[in-house]
Design a protein around this motif. Structure first.
Motif, PDB file in Angstrom:
ATOM      1  N   LYS A  48      17.837   3.638  18.571  1.00 19.25           N
ATOM      2  CA  LYS A  48      17.320   4.967  18.230  1.00 19.25           C
ATOM      3  C   LYS A  48      17.822   5.459  16.871  1.00 19.25           C
ATOM      4  O   LYS A  48      17.029   5.875  16.023  1.00 19.25           O
ATOM      5  N   SER A  49      19.137   5.440  16.666  1.00 18.64           N
ATOM      6  CA  SER A  49      19.696   5.957  15.417  1.00 18.64           C
ATOM      7  C   SER A  49      19.336   5.068  14.232  1.00 18.64           C
ATOM      8  O   SER A  49      19.129   5.565  13.113  1.00 18.64           O
ATOM      9  N   THR A  50      19.256   3.775  14.456  1.00 25.06           N
ATOM     10  CA  THR A  50      18.814   2.869  13.393  1.00 25.06           C
ATOM     11  C   THR A  50      17.401   3.222  12.968  1.00 25.06           C
ATOM     12  O   THR A  50      17.080   3.243  11.771  1.00 25.06           O
ATOM     13  N   LEU A  51      16.557   3.520  13.929  1.00 27.45           N
ATOM     14  CA  LEU A  51      15.181   3.905  13.625  1.00 27.45           C
ATOM     15  C   LEU A  51      15.147   5.168  12.768  1.00 27.45           C
ATOM     16  O   LEU A  51      14.364   5.268  11.805  1.00 27.45           O
ATOM     17  N   ALA A  52      16.004   6.144  13.078  1.00 27.41           N
ATOM     18  CA  ALA A  52      16.053   7.379  12.283  1.00 27.41           C
ATOM     19  C   ALA A  52      16.400   7.076  10.834  1.00 27.41           C
ATOM     20  O   ALA A  52      15.802   7.637   9.899  1.00 27.41           O
ATOM     21  N   ARG A  53      17.330   6.184  10.616  1.00 29.32           N
ATOM     22  CA  ARG A  53      17.740   5.831   9.255  1.00 29.32           C
ATOM     23  C   ARG A  53      16.652   5.060   8.514  1.00 29.32           C
ATOM     24  O   ARG A  53      16.504   5.198   7.292  1.00 29.32           O
ATOM     25  N   LEU A  54      15.891   4.301   9.228  1.00 28.09           N
ATOM     26  CA  LEU A  54      14.758   3.611   8.621  1.00 28.09           C
ATOM     27  C   LEU A  54      13.678   4.607   8.195  1.00 28.09           C
ATOM     28  O   LEU A  54      13.068   4.468   7.135  1.00 28.09           O
ATOM     29  N   LEU A  55      13.447   5.611   9.029  1.00 27.83           N
ATOM     30  CA  LEU A  55      12.397   6.588   8.739  1.00 27.83           C
ATOM     31  C   LEU A  55      12.653   7.355   7.445  1.00 27.83           C
ATOM     32  O   LEU A  55      11.715   7.699   6.722  1.00 27.83           O
ATOM     33  N   VAL A  56      13.925   7.628   7.150  1.00 26.51           N
ATOM     34  CA  VAL A  56      14.239   8.393   5.934  1.00 26.51           C
ATOM     35  C   VAL A  56      14.628   7.493   4.768  1.00 26.51           C
ATOM     36  O   VAL A  56      15.042   7.976   3.716  1.00 26.51           O
ATOM     37  N   GLY A  57      14.492   6.197   4.938  1.00 30.24           N
ATOM     38  CA  GLY A  57      14.752   5.281   3.836  1.00 30.24           C
ATOM     39  C   GLY A  57      16.204   4.976   3.578  1.00 30.24           C
ATOM     40  O   GLY A  57      16.551   4.420   2.527  1.00 30.24           O
ATOM     41  N   LEU A  58      17.096   5.293   4.512  1.00 37.46           N
ATOM     42  CA  LEU A  58      18.514   4.954   4.344  1.00 37.46           C
ATOM     43  C   LEU A  58      18.752   3.474   4.593  1.00 37.46           C
ATOM     44  O   LEU A  58      19.743   2.915   4.110  1.00 37.46           O
ATOM     45  N   LEU A  59      17.869   2.855   5.346  1.00 40.95           N
ATOM     46  CA  LEU A  59      17.910   1.417   5.588  1.00 40.95           C
ATOM     47  C   LEU A  59      16.516   0.852   5.324  1.00 40.95           C
ATOM     48  O   LEU A  59      15.520   1.490   5.653  1.00 40.95           O
ATOM     49  N   PRO A  60      16.423  -0.357   4.748  1.00 43.44           N
ATOM     50  CA  PRO A  60      15.118  -0.989   4.561  1.00 43.44           C
ATOM     51  C   PRO A  60      14.801  -1.901   5.751  1.00 43.44           C
ATOM     52  O   PRO A  60      15.682  -2.606   6.243  1.00 43.44           O
ATOM     53  N   PRO A  61      13.566  -1.901   6.239  1.00 40.48           N
ATOM     54  CA  PRO A  61      13.216  -2.810   7.331  1.00 40.48           C
ATOM     55  C   PRO A  61      13.225  -4.261   6.857  1.00 40.48           C
ATOM     56  O   PRO A  61      12.948  -4.553   5.686  1.00 40.48           O
ATOM     57  N   GLU A  62      13.549  -5.166   7.765  1.00 45.12           N
ATOM     58  CA  GLU A  62      13.460  -6.593   7.442  1.00 45.12           C
ATOM     59  C   GLU A  62      11.999  -6.997   7.265  1.00 45.12           C
ATOM     60  O   GLU A  62      11.652  -7.775   6.382  1.00 45.12           O
ATOM     61  N   SER A  63      11.148  -6.456   8.117  1.00 42.99           N
ATOM     62  CA  SER A  63       9.710  -6.661   7.997  1.00 42.99           C
ATOM     63  C   SER A  63       9.005  -5.469   8.631  1.00 42.99           C
ATOM     64  O   SER A  63       9.607  -4.678   9.343  1.00 42.99           O
ATOM     65  N   GLY A  64       7.716  -5.364   8.388  1.00 40.09           N
ATOM     66  CA  GLY A  64       6.962  -4.220   8.860  1.00 40.09           C
ATOM     67  C   GLY A  64       6.945  -3.115   7.814  1.00 40.09           C
ATOM     68  O   GLY A  64       7.484  -3.270   6.704  1.00 40.09           O
ATOM     69  N   SER A  65       6.345  -2.006   8.139  1.00 40.22           N
ATOM     70  CA  SER A  65       6.201  -0.929   7.157  1.00 40.22           C
ATOM     71  C   SER A  65       6.232   0.438   7.829  1.00 40.22           C
ATOM     72  O   SER A  65       5.909   0.570   9.014  1.00 40.22           O
ATOM     73  N   ILE A  66       6.648   1.436   7.050  1.00 33.55           N
ATOM     74  CA  ILE A  66       6.695   2.823   7.505  1.00 33.55           C
ATOM     75  C   ILE A  66       5.938   3.680   6.490  1.00 33.55           C
ATOM     76  O   ILE A  66       6.156   3.546   5.273  1.00 33.55           O
ATOM     77  N   PHE A  67       5.069   4.528   6.981  1.00 35.35           N
ATOM     78  CA  PHE A  67       4.312   5.436   6.120  1.00 35.35           C
ATOM     79  C   PHE A  67       4.642   6.877   6.508  1.00 35.35           C
ATOM     80  O   PHE A  67       4.620   7.221   7.688  1.00 35.35           O
ATOM     81  N   ILE A  68       4.951   7.691   5.509  1.00 34.44           N
ATOM     82  CA  ILE A  68       5.161   9.121   5.692  1.00 34.44           C
ATOM     83  C   ILE A  68       4.023   9.841   4.974  1.00 34.44           C
ATOM     84  O   ILE A  68       3.877   9.705   3.755  1.00 34.44           O
TER      85      ILE A  68
END
Length: 271
Positions: A48-68
């Protein structure tokens, strides 16, 4: 027809150590519509918390994409995207900068070229929402844990972001304070068409959401309206009202045989 999704997560994978085959998140995909409240629940270690950090760009995903708001989150865009996002973490001490409560809330506004009057009004309004206006001149170090968390939330509210992410942000508040603050946030959400992501262990908090997302060992196993999630996922601990309904049914009380929100249960009991 315009895309009404505030957030789109597509096939996200993430691991902290690329040498290991353990993914904290595996092929996670979901959408969050603009103006909706979505709760993300799951046990410790579910991602859960890792996902939050991915959403705000604090961590980059290994693969896949996030759109805001239809904009891809990457190294080039994350600075601009963060202007639309506000995140409040579990530990408020990590977010304090100012020497007084109102200075701390105002800190994030100082680079927005706002007039003094506009800044003053935003700070005052945000502190009133979290019931900390009377403490505005205090040193943050003099506050209790719950009060510090309220100030951290006010600091994000003052920025007036389009999307707010709460990462276990209400855990330090007592039940009454938590309920009052959540009710205030619901009013703000409706007033400003705010999109809210709430990462929480609190089932009563999750029950307030428009949609619940359930993570288990890094995978999204279920998503839907709270009534559907807590009715279908029997292994999940339900919110208090539904837990009480089930106990009453087990005790032989003739009560409706379907999920009930707190409001529905109170109405039924008062008949």
């Amino acid at each position: 027809m315009p895309n009404l999704n505030a957030i789109q997560v597509k096939n996200i994978k993430f691991r902290y150590d690329l040498r290991l085959d353990h993914h904290v998140l595996s092929d996670v995909s979901f959408v969050v519509e603009k103006g909706k409240w979505v709760s993300i629940i799951g046990e410790n270690g579910s991602g859960k918390s890792t996902l939050a950090r991915l959403l705000v760009g604090l961590l980059p995903p290994e693969s896949g994409s996030i759109f805001i708001n239809n904009q891809l989150v990457d190294e080039q865009s994350k600075g601009q995207i963060r202007k639309k996002l506000g995140i409040v973490f579990q530990n408020p001490d990590n977010q304090f900068i100012g020497t007084t409560v109102e200075d701390d809330v105002a800190f994030g506004l100082e680079n927005q070229q706002l007039s003094y009057e506009e800044m003053h009004n935003r700070v005052a309004e945000a502190l009133k929402v979290v019931d900390m206006y009377e403490h505005r001149a205090k040193d943050p170090s003099q506050l209790s844990g719950g009060q510090k968390q309220r100030v951290a939330i006010a600091g994000v509210l003052a920025l007036q972001p389009e999307i707010m992410i709460f990462d276990e942000s209400f855990v330090m508040l007592d039940p009454l304070s938590r309920r009052e603050l959540l009710e205030s946030l619901q009013l703000i959400q409706a007033q400003y068409d705010l999109t809210i992501i709430s990462i929480t262990h609190d089932r009563n908090e999750a029950a307030l959401a428009d949609k619940v997302i359930v993570l288990e060992q890094g995978k999204l196993i279920s998503e839907g309206a709270p009534a559907n999630i807590f009715a279908e996922e029997k292994k999940l601990t339900p919110p208090f009202a539904e837990a009480l309904r089930r106990r009453l049914a087990t005790a032989g009380v003739s009560i409706p045989n379907h999920y009930m929100s707190e409001e529905e249960l109170v109405d039924w009991l008062c008949k």
